[in-house]
Design a protein around this motif. Sequence first.
Motif, PDB file in Angstrom:
ATOM      1  N   CYS A 109      87.737  32.137  -2.748  1.00  0.00           N
ATOM      2  CA  CYS A 109      87.134  30.681  -2.172  1.00  0.00           C
ATOM      3  C   CYS A 109      87.542  29.341  -2.037  1.00  0.00           C
ATOM      4  O   CYS A 109      88.077  28.932  -3.443  1.00  0.00           O
ATOM      5  N   VAL A 117      85.223  35.971  -1.927  1.00  0.00           N
ATOM      6  CA  VAL A 117      84.971  36.348  -0.858  1.00  0.00           C
ATOM      7  C   VAL A 117      84.378  37.907  -0.309  1.00  0.00           C
ATOM      8  O   VAL A 117      85.590  38.156   0.361  1.00  0.00           O
ATOM      9  N   CYS A 132      81.351  33.695  -1.700  1.00  0.00           N
ATOM     10  CA  CYS A 132      81.530  34.230  -3.031  1.00  0.00           C
ATOM     11  C   CYS A 132      80.594  34.528  -4.297  1.00  0.00           C
ATOM     12  O   CYS A 132      79.389  33.970  -4.066  1.00  0.00           O
TER      13      CYS A 132
END
Length: 172
Positions: A109, A117, A132
Amino acid sequence: MINSDSNSRQRERTRAIRARMRLTGEPYVVAARHHDAEMRRKAADRMPVVRCPQCSEGTVEVDVTPACPVCGATWDSGAQLAVEYAAEFLGLDWHSSIKDGGAPPTQDCPDCGEQAVVTVRSKDTTFWTRMCLSCATPWNESCIRCGAPIQHREDGDSLACHECWQDAIARD
């Protein structure tokens, strides 16, 4: 350009409200209230929803300690939830990714740095995005150079992540 987009959206909203007034006979203020409520509902339906990878029924609350309100499952981190989610709903795992060269189950992320993510669906199940599962940030695009999650912005910004953009500038 931003002002032009804003004016265009305002004109589109006004046209939709006036069309509603013709159909329903409502005064402008009432038609506007109903129109705006409908737009908020549609936007909420497009928000990503994280289904529980253990029971498939609950919507996981992504926060400090991710948890499913239906089955009570908890995860130590968003990264742990992301790996389990990717395996259950996307059929992706690290072993296959490394061995067969497939897509990785999770990505880093850019906001919080966690490898959490994953691709998730919206409530209306027609819209897919990446999110995320540590910080709950949605990502709607990928960097054209490295594939990292990024936010595409309406102002016409490049579709490259910060690192790739900086690398491209440094080469010039």
